[in-house]
Design a protein around this motif. Structure first.
Motif, PDB file in Angstrom:
ATOM      1  N   LEU A   1       1.887   2.076  -3.406  1.00 39.30           N
ATOM      2  CA  LEU A   1       0.664   2.377  -4.345  1.00 39.30           C
ATOM      3  C   LEU A   1       0.598   4.175  -3.793  1.00 39.30           C
ATOM      4  O   LEU A   1       0.301   4.696  -4.670  1.00 39.30           O
ATOM      5  CB  LEU A   1      -0.533   1.836  -3.993  1.00 39.30           C
ATOM      6  CG  LEU A   1      -0.475   0.396  -4.625  1.00 39.30           C
ATOM      7  CD1 LEU A   1      -1.869  -0.184  -4.007  1.00 39.30           C
ATOM      8  CD2 LEU A   1      -0.515   0.510  -6.048  1.00 39.30           C
ATOM      9  N   ARG A   2       0.771   4.317  -2.466  1.00 43.82           N
ATOM     10  CA  ARG A   2       0.783   5.751  -2.219  1.00 43.82           C
ATOM     11  C   ARG A   2       1.545   6.428  -2.869  1.00 43.82           C
ATOM     12  O   ARG A   2       1.126   7.621  -3.415  1.00 43.82           O
ATOM     13  CB  ARG A   2       0.686   5.922  -0.680  1.00 43.82           C
ATOM     14  CG  ARG A   2      -0.558   5.292  -0.017  1.00 43.82           C
ATOM     15  CD  ARG A   2      -0.521   5.380   1.536  1.00 43.82           C
ATOM     16  NE  ARG A   2      -1.712   4.910   2.226  1.00 43.82           N
ATOM     17  CZ  ARG A   2      -1.784   4.749   3.428  1.00 43.82           C
ATOM     18  NH1 ARG A   2      -0.684   4.989   4.322  1.00 43.82           N
ATOM     19  NH2 ARG A   2      -2.985   4.337   4.012  1.00 43.82           N
TER      20      ARG A   2
ATOM     21  N   VAL B   1       0.716  -1.162   0.093  1.00 43.41           N
ATOM     22  CA  VAL B   1      -0.042   0.078   0.034  1.00 43.41           C
ATOM     23  C   VAL B   1       0.867   1.134   0.028  1.00 43.41           C
ATOM     24  O   VAL B   1       0.539   2.220  -0.646  1.00 43.41           O
ATOM     25  CB  VAL B   1      -0.935  -0.045   1.255  1.00 43.41           C
ATOM     26  CG1 VAL B   1      -1.618   1.279   1.242  1.00 43.41           C
ATOM     27  CG2 VAL B   1      -1.835  -1.281   0.994  1.00 43.41           C
TER      28      VAL B   1
END
Length: 324
Positions: free
Chosen positions: A201-202, A198
């Motif tokens: 992705l950020r 994650v």
């Protein structure tokens, strides 16, 4: 798999230092580096991150518990890390070498080097990362990160520790208590985000936003009136093009008709005798016609002379002619 050696050259307070770590046995696979404050423990951790992950190390250092602010970007970090004595001595490079073993016989060696301007210590924006595969401490052919399709990040993902979960394996022990003070839900959240990617992705979303903003800023004031003029000019050009195409079609039809007429004329000339071997072209026919006209003119003149000079005497009586 374990880190067996870290070598620092001109890195922070270390002009040169080597650290060797034993192979983990009996489940003892945690390495603790201890020492008094200011003796370079944090420098070893920073060198580890920089050698493995390059410019992407800054954000991971912050997540590993180190105090990193926005002002300490990658170039600034490197310039502060360059050993002061080396800079004064006119040296121009700083390097970190790490060896991690897959087994006793197989290992990888990563050697990352940064280059600085002599005396000033300003980073030249040049660095190289060479990777060697070791077999019983014998180096293989070096591979350069980013060259010929080779990516160090892919090697680390497949054989060692990916960057996005590195802070779970390499961290500042003095800061680990902050994790213990968090609620367990937050710990689970942080762990899952790291393992599931994650965080990556950020970062990607943030880079895409930065890219979009940059592209928008590159497009300065749009001249709407100029665009309208260009559109009108394009429309007029398209109309002229359509007219030219229609005229081209008409002229093509006319050309076909002229070709048919020429063929008919050739056939008529041939039937009139233009096909004989002594008359080859229309020009020859014209010249022959002109010659015949000249002959007819000469014959007409001769006939007129005959009529004017000799014919009258033939019409007179013979007696009259004898008298004269």
């Amino acid at each position: 798999m374990w880190i067996s050696k870290i070598e620092l050259t001109n890195f922070k307070s270390y002009s040169h230092a080597e650290f060797e770590f034993p192979e983990p046995v009996n489940g003892e696979n945690i390495v603790l580096i201890g020492g008094m404050n200011g003796y370079g423990k944090t420098s070893v951790l920073e060198a580890l991150y920089l050698c493995l992950y390059g410019k992407d190390a800054i954000i991971h250092l912050a997540r590993a518990g180190l105090k990193m602010d926005d002002a300490r970007g990658y170039p600034t970090f490197l310039e502060k890390a360059f050993n002061g004595e080396a800079k004064r001595d006119g040296q121009n490079s700083m390097s970190v070498r790490i060896v991690f073993n897959k087994s006793r016989a197989k290992a990888f060696e990563i050697n990352r080097r940064w280059y600085f301007r002599t005396n000033s210590g300003i980073w030249t924006n040049e660095e190289e990362a060479l990777v060697y595969e070791l077999t019983r401490n014998v180096r293989g052919t070096p591979r350069r990160d980013g060259a010929n399709g080779f990516q160090l990040a892919e090697l680390l993902d497949d054989n060692f520790v990916p960057a996005h979960i590195a802070p779970f394996f390499f961290f500042d022990g003095e800061e680990v208590k902050k994790l213990a003070d968090q609620q367990r839900i937050e710990q689970v959240k942080v762990g899952l985000e790291g393992l599931l990617g994650v965080v990556l992705l950020r970062q990607l979303a943030e880079r895409l936003r930065s890219f979009e903003n940059g592209k928008r800023s590159d497009v300065s004031n749009v001249d709407e009136s100029n665009i309208s003029r260009l559109l009108e000019s394009l429309t007029a050009d398209e109309e002229r093009l359509a007219g030219v195409r229609a005229e081209l079609s008409t002229q093509g039809e006319r050309l076909s008709m002229l070709k048919a007429e020429r063929e008919s004329l050739f056939q008529r000339i041939t039937s009139a005798g233009g096909g004989r071997g002594d008359i080859a072209t229309v020009k020859d026919l014209a010249e022959e016609r002109q010659g015949l006209r000249s002959q007819m003119g000469d014959a007409q003149k001769q006939l007129e002379r005959i009529l004017a000079d000799k014919l009258p005497f033939h019409l007179m009586p013979k007696q009259l002619l004898r008298q004269h």
